[in-house]
Design a protein around this motif. Structure first.
Motif, PDB file in Angstrom:
ATOM      1  N   ALA A  74     107.806 121.287  47.106  1.00 46.32           N
ATOM      2  CA  ALA A  74     108.686 122.447  47.320  1.00 46.32           C
ATOM      3  C   ALA A  74     107.928 123.631  47.918  1.00 46.32           C
ATOM      4  O   ALA A  74     108.517 124.473  48.597  1.00 46.32           O
ATOM      5  N   ALA A  75     106.629 123.692  47.713  1.00 50.76           N
ATOM      6  CA  ALA A  75     105.819 124.788  48.252  1.00 50.76           C
ATOM      7  C   ALA A  75     105.692 124.700  49.778  1.00 50.76           C
ATOM      8  O   ALA A  75     105.195 125.632  50.404  1.00 50.76           O
ATOM      9  N   PHE A  76     106.163 123.604  50.356  1.00 50.41           N
ATOM     10  CA  PHE A  76     106.054 123.396  51.799  1.00 50.41           C
ATOM     11  C   PHE A  76     107.412 123.387  52.502  1.00 50.41           C
ATOM     12  O   PHE A  76     107.514 122.955  53.639  1.00 50.41           O
ATOM     13  N   ALA A  77     108.422 123.889  51.823  1.00 49.24           N
ATOM     14  CA  ALA A  77     109.772 123.923  52.400  1.00 49.24           C
ATOM     15  C   ALA A  77     110.115 125.346  52.835  1.00 49.24           C
ATOM     16  O   ALA A  77     110.172 126.249  52.004  1.00 49.24           O
ATOM     17  N   ASP A  78     110.287 125.524  54.135  1.00 55.91           N
ATOM     18  CA  ASP A  78     110.714 126.818  54.661  1.00 55.91           C
ATOM     19  C   ASP A  78     111.489 126.571  55.950  1.00 55.91           C
ATOM     20  O   ASP A  78     110.905 126.148  56.951  1.00 55.91           O
ATOM     21  N   PRO A  79     112.792 126.826  55.947  1.00 57.09           N
ATOM     22  CA  PRO A  79     113.604 126.563  57.135  1.00 57.09           C
ATOM     23  C   PRO A  79     113.279 127.471  58.324  1.00 57.09           C
ATOM     24  O   PRO A  79     113.714 127.217  59.439  1.00 57.09           O
ATOM     25  N   LYS A  80     112.474 128.515  58.078  1.00 53.70           N
ATOM     26  CA  LYS A  80     112.094 129.424  59.165  1.00 53.70           C
ATOM     27  C   LYS A  80     110.733 129.052  59.764  1.00 53.70           C
ATOM     28  O   LYS A  80     110.266 129.698  60.684  1.00 53.70           O
ATOM     29  N   GLY A  81     110.100 128.016  59.226  1.00 52.88           N
ATOM     30  CA  GLY A  81     108.755 127.625  59.640  1.00 52.88           C
ATOM     31  C   GLY A  81     107.787 127.942  58.518  1.00 52.88           C
ATOM     32  O   GLY A  81     107.845 129.022  57.937  1.00 52.88           O
ATOM     33  N   LEU A  82     106.929 127.007  58.202  1.00 47.31           N
ATOM     34  CA  LEU A  82     105.990 127.173  57.096  1.00 47.31           C
ATOM     35  C   LEU A  82     104.865 128.103  57.520  1.00 47.31           C
ATOM     36  O   LEU A  82     104.031 127.768  58.356  1.00 47.31           O
ATOM     37  N   SER A  83     104.842 129.279  56.945  1.00 47.03           N
ATOM     38  CA  SER A  83     103.884 130.312  57.300  1.00 47.03           C
ATOM     39  C   SER A  83     102.515 130.012  56.702  1.00 47.03           C
ATOM     40  O   SER A  83     102.395 129.738  55.506  1.00 47.03           O
ATOM     41  N   VAL A  84     101.487 130.062  57.544  1.00 51.08           N
ATOM     42  CA  VAL A  84     100.104 129.851  57.135  1.00 51.08           C
ATOM     43  C   VAL A  84      99.206 130.819  57.902  1.00 51.08           C
ATOM     44  O   VAL A  84      99.620 131.413  58.892  1.00 51.08           O
ATOM     45  N   ASP A  85      98.000 130.958  57.428  1.00 50.73           N
ATOM     46  CA  ASP A  85      96.959 131.665  58.172  1.00 50.73           C
ATOM     47  C   ASP A  85      95.977 130.624  58.672  1.00 50.73           C
ATOM     48  O   ASP A  85      95.564 129.740  57.905  1.00 50.73           O
ATOM     49  N   ARG A  86      95.609 130.717  59.928  1.00 51.98           N
ATOM     50  CA  ARG A  86      94.600 129.790  60.433  1.00 51.98           C
ATOM     51  C   ARG A  86      93.239 130.274  59.962  1.00 51.98           C
ATOM     52  O   ARG A  86      92.970 131.466  59.859  1.00 51.98           O
ATOM     53  N   GLY A  87      92.383 129.320  59.667  1.00 53.54           N
ATOM     54  CA  GLY A  87      91.066 129.670  59.156  1.00 53.54           C
ATOM     55  C   GLY A  87      90.135 130.224  60.211  1.00 53.54           C
ATOM     56  O   GLY A  87      89.300 131.076  59.918  1.00 53.54           O
ATOM     57  N   ASN A  88      90.248 129.727  61.431  1.00 52.10           N
ATOM     58  CA  ASN A  88      89.385 130.150  62.528  1.00 52.10           C
ATOM     59  C   ASN A  88      87.908 130.046  62.120  1.00 52.10           C
ATOM     60  O   ASN A  88      87.095 130.873  62.481  1.00 52.10           O
ATOM     61  N   TYR A  89      87.617 129.034  61.298  1.00 47.05           N
ATOM     62  CA  TYR A  89      86.261 128.700  60.853  1.00 47.05           C
ATOM     63  C   TYR A  89      85.601 129.789  60.009  1.00 47.05           C
ATOM     64  O   TYR A  89      84.384 129.872  59.930  1.00 47.05           O
ATOM     65  N   ARG A  90      86.437 130.593  59.334  1.00 45.45           N
ATOM     66  CA  ARG A  90      85.935 131.531  58.331  1.00 45.45           C
ATOM     67  C   ARG A  90      85.730 130.758  57.027  1.00 45.45           C
ATOM     68  O   ARG A  90      86.305 129.689  56.822  1.00 45.45           O
TER      69      ARG A  90
END
Length: 121
Positions: free
Chosen positions: A34-50
């Protein structure tokens, strides 16, 4: 930073803790699909190797909850699309979509990602 994601890049998501939203967590403490359900698109931050610590510290300033991590490869393995969509207040903002045509991840995709995700903070 460009729109290209390498398979080993990490993606991070803030998830409300079980005491606030129980449906995102199983009784054993593991993450629910359920933590991965979002009808607007699953919002994440890219790590960019941090580092995990650097990302978690940055996200904790903007979000409440636990910070989880997965890899771009986890998404591409199931046909999900990772899109770089920076916002005015977050240059790392990205979204995971079910496919090029579908925003919402399928039940199978959500379940797979819930098994691959690790809690960072």
């Amino acid at each position: 930073m460009d729109k290209t994601f390498k398979s080993d890049e990490k993606l991070y998501r803030a998830v409300y803790p079980p005491e606030l939203v129980a449906m995102y967590w199983k009784r054993d403490g593991s993450l629910s699909s359920a933590a991965f359900a979002d009808p607007k698109g699953l919002s994440v931050d890219r790590g960019n190797y941090r580092s995990d610590d650097e990302v978690a510290s940055d996200m904790s300033k903007r979000f409440t909850g636990r910070i989880i991590r997965l890899y771009v490869k986890n998404c591409t393995d199931i046909g999900a699309k990772v899109k770089y969509l920076p916002s005015s207040n977050n240059k790392y903002h990205s979204e995971i979509h079910g496919s090029e045509e579908t925003v919402l991840l399928s039940k199978q995709q959500r379940l797979f990602l819930s098994h691959k995700a690790a809690v960072v903070l």
